[in-house]
Design a protein around this motif. Structure first.
Motif, short mmCIF file in Angstrom:
data_model
loop_
_atom_site.label_atom_id
_atom_site.label_comp_id
_atom_site.label_asym_id
_atom_site.label_seq_id
_atom_site.Cartn_x
_atom_site.Cartn_y
_atom_site.Cartn_z
N ARG A 33 62.20 143.88 -7.67
CA ARG A 33 63.10 145.09 -7.26
C ARG A 33 64.30 145.46 -6.83
O ARG A 33 65.11 145.41 -6.72
CB ARG A 33 62.57 146.11 -8.00
CG ARG A 33 63.47 147.49 -8.58
CD ARG A 33 62.23 148.88 -8.50
NE ARG A 33 62.67 148.84 -6.86
CZ ARG A 33 62.41 149.93 -6.30
NH1 ARG A 33 63.59 150.84 -6.83
NH2 ARG A 33 62.28 150.94 -5.15
N THR A 34 63.50 145.36 -5.48
CA THR A 34 64.16 145.78 -4.38
C THR A 34 65.43 143.95 -3.57
O THR A 34 64.76 143.58 -3.61
CB THR A 34 63.26 145.92 -2.81
OG1 THR A 34 62.41 147.04 -3.44
CG2 THR A 34 64.29 146.37 -1.73
N LYS A 35 66.50 144.78 -3.40
CA LYS A 35 67.02 143.41 -3.16
C LYS A 35 67.71 143.46 -1.29
O LYS A 35 68.02 143.51 -0.64
CB LYS A 35 68.63 143.39 -3.48
CG LYS A 35 68.42 143.90 -5.19
CD LYS A 35 67.94 141.98 -6.02
CE LYS A 35 68.04 142.37 -7.22
NZ LYS A 35 66.11 142.18 -8.13
N VAL A 36 66.89 142.38 -0.98
CA VAL A 36 66.77 141.95 0.16
C VAL A 36 67.96 141.12 0.74
O VAL A 36 67.66 140.30 1.07
CB VAL A 36 65.29 142.08 0.79
CG1 VAL A 36 65.23 141.97 2.67
CG2 VAL A 36 63.61 142.69 0.65
N ASP A 37 68.65 142.22 0.81
CA ASP A 37 70.38 141.15 1.34
C ASP A 37 70.68 141.00 2.81
O ASP A 37 69.55 141.82 3.25
CB ASP A 37 71.55 141.61 -0.11
CG ASP A 37 71.29 143.27 0.62
OD1 ASP A 37 71.14 143.83 0.96
OD2 ASP A 37 72.44 143.70 -0.46
N LYS A 38 71.24 140.97 3.26
CA LYS A 38 72.54 140.78 4.10
C LYS A 38 71.76 142.50 4.46
O LYS A 38 71.73 142.74 6.33
CB LYS A 38 73.58 140.48 4.39
CG LYS A 38 73.78 138.64 5.12
CD LYS A 38 75.10 138.78 5.61
CE LYS A 38 75.14 136.49 5.97
NZ LYS A 38 75.52 135.98 4.41
N GLU A 39 72.85 143.34 4.66
CA GLU A 39 72.77 144.54 4.21
C GLU A 39 71.45 145.34 4.88
O GLU A 39 71.25 145.66 6.17
CB GLU A 39 73.88 145.45 3.81
CG GLU A 39 74.50 146.63 4.11
CD GLU A 39 75.28 147.54 3.51
OE1 GLU A 39 76.31 148.64 3.39
OE2 GLU A 39 74.66 147.29 2.17
N ARG A 84 70.45 143.70 7.93
CA ARG A 84 70.84 144.40 9.54
C ARG A 84 70.54 145.65 9.76
O ARG A 84 70.35 146.00 11.03
CB ARG A 84 72.66 143.79 9.39
CG ARG A 84 72.78 142.95 9.35
CD ARG A 84 73.99 142.67 9.12
NE ARG A 84 74.62 140.59 9.69
CZ ARG A 84 75.65 140.06 8.57
NH1 ARG A 84 76.45 141.19 8.79
NH2 ARG A 84 75.90 138.59 9.05
N TYR A 85 70.06 146.43 8.63
CA TYR A 85 69.58 147.94 8.93
C TYR A 85 68.67 147.86 9.69
O TYR A 85 68.31 148.60 10.37
CB TYR A 85 70.49 148.78 7.87
CG TYR A 85 71.72 149.29 7.40
CD1 TYR A 85 72.44 148.62 7.22
CD2 TYR A 85 71.74 150.49 7.31
CE1 TYR A 85 73.80 149.32 7.16
CE2 TYR A 85 73.11 151.32 7.67
CZ TYR A 85 74.23 150.10 6.98
OH TYR A 85 74.90 150.73 6.88
N GLY A 86 67.40 147.08 9.24
CA GLY A 86 66.50 147.22 9.70
C GLY A 86 66.18 145.89 11.21
O GLY A 86 65.73 145.33 11.20
N THR A 87 66.47 146.95 11.81
CA THR A 87 67.04 146.70 12.97
C THR A 87 65.04 146.13 13.98
O THR A 87 65.42 145.65 15.16
CB THR A 87 67.21 147.50 14.02
OG1 THR A 87 67.18 148.70 14.09
CG2 THR A 87 69.33 147.63 13.53
#
Ligand code: NAD
Length: 313
Positions: A55-61, A64-67
């Motif tokens: 379900r969760t789309k782990v895309d670039k954004e 990037r937020y997951g520093t």
């Protein structure tokens, strides 16, 4: 690294086994199986580990937020919802549960195969509506099934089809000769050869996020009339608009567990969904008690191994 500084966020439903085991290892685990994307973007920087299913789309954004992300765990096998390239740029490890749902996915494939061959869906629907009409299907014994992607699931499906006295041909991008010989499966030298010779085609390939369709406007030309196409891998292996065109041109039947958008949203997708020779299940390939538990165990084991490797446990 102090494990008290190491927080795990789980954003899709997983078996309790995983949550308990991680907590028993002293990790802080936040379980938010219905979190929205906006909320996830807001809080992802507080976590070192992100656990998702599909379900969760782990895309670039998101990455990037997951520093502070060090590990992304996919409780399952397909990695098409994770931007693995971006993760590797950031040195974020990816763990998943290869093989945990092989038997379940293969069994569903056989279910779709029989449903398509004997028109079980139509017959059952009629019976429930009080209409007891006979409808004719086809026998599978003696027919040829082409298996595209001869990995774990493809191999298991091939074995069952052999037991049904079907001829099995397989195509893969890696060398599968030895395994195929052992199982009495013919190896297709090319995709075209498989498509031209199959009464049933079944997809079991792994795909990345930029995968190109294997069945497209050109390759559909090789598919025989009346072919049953089964897909329990990922929708993107087929160009949906081309399928919509060829399904009537060639009287194809399409039985699938996976859609391009789940639920479908494009007009052509909805048209396909409603087509009388399209059979759709709701992405249930891995949805068995056994597979779900196995997925949780294998993903947790792999996650713990990774945490040990980076010195957290
Ligand atoms: P696997 O890695 O064991 O096998 C995949 C095979 O496909 C490999 O042998 C690979 O070489 C081959 N392949 C890759 N690209 C190809 C291409 N373009 N043409 C031909 N062969 C190609 O994977 P698996 O465990 O058998 O899983 C297969 C697929 O099933 C995956 O896409 C996975 O996401 C999907 N799956 C779906 C469900 C579901 O819920 N419906 C459940 C489990 C797995």
């Amino acid at each position: 690294i102090n494990k008290l500084d190491f927080k795990v966020l789980i954003t899709d439903p997983v078996d309790q086994y995983m949550i308990k085991t991680l907590q028993n290892n002293g990790l802080i685990v936040d379980y938010k199986p219905e979190i929205s994307r906006e909320e996830l973007l807001k809080i992802i920087d507080q976590y070192q580990v992100l656990v998702v299913r599909s379900r969760t789309k782990v895309d670039k954004e998101i990455i990037r937020y997951g520093t502070n992300l060090k590990i992304i765990a996919r409780a399952g096998i397909g990695l098409d919802n994770i931007d693995t390239e971006e993760a590797s740029k950031r040195n974020i490890k990816i763990v998943y549960a290869a093989g945990a749902s092989t038997d379940s996915a293969a069994e569903l494939t056989i279910g779709l195969l029989l449903t398509a061959a004997r028109k079980l869906y139509d017959s059952m629907n009629m019976a429930k509506g009080g209409i007891f009409k006979k409808i004719e299907g086809i026998e599978l014994a003696g027919k040829t099934i082409g298996v595209i992607g001869f990995g774990r699931i493809g191999t298991k499906v091939a074995k069952v089809c052999k037991a049904l006295d079907m001829n099995v041909i397989a195509y893969d991008v890696i060398d599968i000769k030895e395994k195929a010989n052992m199982l009495g499966v013919k190896v297709a030298e090319s995709l075209d050869e498989l498509l031209k010779n199959s009464d049933v085609i079944t997809f079991h390939v792994t795909v990345g996020k930029d995968a190109k369709p294997i069945l497209n406007k050109d390759t559909f030309n090789y598919v025989k009339d009346n072919t049953i196409i089964i897909n329990t891998s990922r929708a993107v292996v087929i160009d949906g608009k081309a399928l919509l065109e060829y399904i009537d041109k060639k009287q194809l039947t399409y039985a699938t567990d996976v859609l391009w958008n789940e639920p479908p949203k494009e007009d052509w997708e909805i048209k396909l969904l409603r087509h009388e020779r399209v059979i759709v299940t709701t992405h249930i390939g891995a949805q068995t008690k056994e597979a779900q538990y196995r997925v949780a165990v294998v993903t947790t084991d792999n996650l713990i191994t990774s945490l040990k490797e980076i010195g957290v446990l």
